[in-house]
Design a protein around this motif. Structure first.
Motif, PDB file in Angstrom:
ATOM      1  N   ASP A 233      41.946  46.572  42.698  1.00 34.51           N
ATOM      2  CA  ASP A 233      41.821  46.011  40.943  1.00 34.51           C
ATOM      3  C   ASP A 233      43.475  45.219  40.567  1.00 34.51           C
ATOM      4  OD1 ASP A 233      39.386  46.684  40.891  1.00 34.51           O
ATOM      5  OD2 ASP A 233      39.787  48.681  40.145  1.00 34.51           O
ATOM      6  N   LEU A 234      44.311  45.530  41.226  1.00 36.83           N
ATOM      7  CA  LEU A 234      45.812  45.238  40.742  1.00 36.83           C
ATOM      8  C   LEU A 234      45.516  43.392  41.459  1.00 36.83           C
ATOM      9  CD1 LEU A 234      47.825  45.177  38.912  1.00 36.83           C
ATOM     10  CD2 LEU A 234      49.340  46.043  41.271  1.00 36.83           C
TER      11      LEU A 234
ATOM     12  N   GLU B 143      44.624  37.231  40.456  1.00 32.46           N
ATOM     13  CA  GLU B 143      43.871  36.301  41.130  1.00 32.46           C
ATOM     14  C   GLU B 143      43.108  35.571  39.924  1.00 32.46           C
ATOM     15  OE1 GLU B 143      40.639  36.645  43.628  1.00 32.46           O
ATOM     16  OE2 GLU B 143      41.515  37.933  45.224  1.00 32.46           O
ATOM     17  N   ARG B 144      43.342  36.622  38.878  1.00 30.11           N
ATOM     18  CA  ARG B 144      42.489  36.048  37.563  1.00 30.11           C
ATOM     19  C   ARG B 144      44.316  35.687  36.512  1.00 30.11           C
ATOM     20  NH1 ARG B 144      39.902  40.986  37.038  1.00 30.11           N
ATOM     21  NH2 ARG B 144      41.364  41.700  35.642  1.00 30.11           N
ATOM     22  N   VAL B 145      45.401  35.903  37.006  1.00 30.66           N
ATOM     23  CA  VAL B 145      46.597  35.711  35.739  1.00 30.66           C
ATOM     24  C   VAL B 145      46.741  34.085  36.345  1.00 30.66           C
ATOM     25  CG1 VAL B 145      48.583  36.081  35.475  1.00 30.66           C
ATOM     26  CG2 VAL B 145      47.404  37.860  35.134  1.00 30.66           C
ATOM     27  N   CYS B 146      47.017  33.946  37.729  1.00 23.03           N
ATOM     28  CA  CYS B 146      47.295  32.609  39.176  1.00 23.03           C
ATOM     29  C   CYS B 146      45.880  32.110  38.439  1.00 23.03           C
ATOM     30  CB  CYS B 146      46.949  32.980  39.833  1.00 23.03           C
ATOM     31  SG  CYS B 146      48.747  34.414  40.526  1.00 23.03           S
TER      32      CYS B 146
ATOM     33  N   LEU C 153      47.695  27.560  38.162  1.00 22.50           N
ATOM     34  CA  LEU C 153      48.217  28.162  39.652  1.00 22.50           C
ATOM     35  C   LEU C 153      47.799  26.790  40.615  1.00 22.50           C
ATOM     36  CD1 LEU C 153      50.649  31.058  39.758  1.00 22.50           C
ATOM     37  CD2 LEU C 153      50.945  28.744  38.812  1.00 22.50           C
ATOM     38  N   PRO C 154      47.925  25.991  41.446  1.00 20.03           N
ATOM     39  CA  PRO C 154      47.459  25.654  42.592  1.00 20.03           C
ATOM     40  C   PRO C 154      46.895  26.546  43.804  1.00 20.03           C
ATOM     41  CG  PRO C 154      48.865  24.405  42.102  1.00 20.03           C
ATOM     42  CD  PRO C 154      49.143  25.673  40.952  1.00 20.03           C
ATOM     43  N   LEU C 155      46.665  27.233  44.023  1.00 15.79           N
ATOM     44  CA  LEU C 155      46.131  28.264  44.956  1.00 15.79           C
ATOM     45  C   LEU C 155      45.237  28.154  46.059  1.00 15.79           C
ATOM     46  CD1 LEU C 155      44.856  31.172  42.671  1.00 15.79           C
ATOM     47  CD2 LEU C 155      47.432  31.380  43.744  1.00 15.79           C
TER      48      LEU C 155
ATOM     49  N   ASP D 238      52.069  33.311  29.609  1.00 14.33           N
ATOM     50  CA  ASP D 238      50.976  33.404  29.078  1.00 14.33           C
ATOM     51  C   ASP D 238      49.464  34.069  28.607  1.00 14.33           C
ATOM     52  OD1 ASP D 238      52.714  32.127  27.092  1.00 14.33           O
ATOM     53  OD2 ASP D 238      52.139  30.336  27.925  1.00 14.33           O
ATOM     54  N   GLU D 239      49.636  34.250  30.353  1.00 12.37           N
ATOM     55  CA  GLU D 239      47.902  34.829  30.409  1.00 12.37           C
ATOM     56  C   GLU D 239      47.988  36.607  31.327  1.00 12.37           C
ATOM     57  OE1 GLU D 239      45.884  33.468  29.791  1.00 12.37           O
ATOM     58  OE2 GLU D 239      46.769  31.454  30.026  1.00 12.37           O
ATOM     59  N   LEU D 240      49.578  37.339  31.166  1.00 12.13           N
ATOM     60  CA  LEU D 240      48.951  38.457  31.660  1.00 12.13           C
ATOM     61  C   LEU D 240      48.390  40.094  30.678  1.00 12.13           C
ATOM     62  CD1 LEU D 240      53.504  38.751  31.867  1.00 12.13           C
ATOM     63  CD2 LEU D 240      51.349  38.135  33.407  1.00 12.13           C
TER      64      LEU D 240
END
Length: 229
Positions: free
Chosen positions: A31-32, A37-40, A45-47, A95-97
């Protein structure tokens, strides 16, 4: 079935050192990973992704954090298909944490570097245990444990019983202090391909009857460096 479009090769590797506390104390390793993944993705971010019919973002944690354990020294590897500026990336991610996550550092690491998991060596912890023993009694118990060549040990994990040599899991052990019936221990435990030391099992081996009220990971040691909290 139509094959997915090939994904671009990674051009940059980021290493993120972060803390996990609060509600994340009760989140599983998987889950972490999903949280990150959601935060990035929300940060844009260009994952880079894996190949195949079910591509996954190429992000990986150095070491699983057990449920109930907090940390100030976790490591995350992130592979990107475009280069990014570290300062602006830190701001966008921050900003997304989600509550409980905190970023301590972002740095670029070599693109061809070995995986963090393959570089793991040890982890350090601070552990608080309700126990009335004074400092000298704790030191006696610690000295006795460290003096042993082997400690046959077993504990249940789910439906399975795991047996191993607990002594090989303990690199260093000390008592930092005692106050109001609570002992604070510091531990440096093995965390590599041979196994990962578990702080609560070390506490049991020291003769404590109560479970730790706090386990906090303060550092992850890689084969070439130590990542402190």
């Amino acid at each position: 079935m139509k094959r997915p479009e090939p994904t671009p090769d990674p051009v940059q590797r980021l290493q993120i050192r972060f803390g996990a506390a609060g509600p994340l104390k009760y989140v599983s390793h998987l889950d972490l990973m999903r949280v990150w993944e959601r935060v990035c993705k929300r940060a844009g971010l260009p994952l880079a992704t894996s190949h195949g019919f079910s591509p996954r973002p190429k992000i990986a944690l150095a070491a699983p954090l057990a449920v109930g354990v907090t940390s100030g020294a976790e490591l995350l590897d992130v592979l990107l298909t475009e280069r990014v500026d570290l300062t602006s990336t830190l701001r966008r991610l921050s900003d997304e944490l989600t509550p409980g996550l905190s970023i301590h550092e972002i740095r670029e690491s070599p693109l061809k570097q070995s995986s963090l998991q393959s570089m793991l060596k040890a982890a350090e912890y601070v552990v608080e245990v309700p126990d009335p023993r004074p400092m000298d009694k704790w030191r006696t118990a610690i000295d006795a444990l460290l003096a042993q060549d082997e400690i046959p040990w077993s504990h249940r994990r789910g439906k399975e019983t795991k047996s191993y040599d607990l002594r090989k899991m303990v690199f260093d052990l000390d008592v930092a202090g005692t106050q109001d019936g609570v002992a604070t221990l510091t531990m440096r435990l093995r965390n590599d391909e041979q196994g990962a030391g578990r702080p609560e099992q070390v506490v049991l081996a020291l003769g404590a009857t109560a479970e730790p009220t706090r386990i906090h990971r303060t550092a992850i040691e890689l084969s070439s460096e130590t990542v402190p909290a």
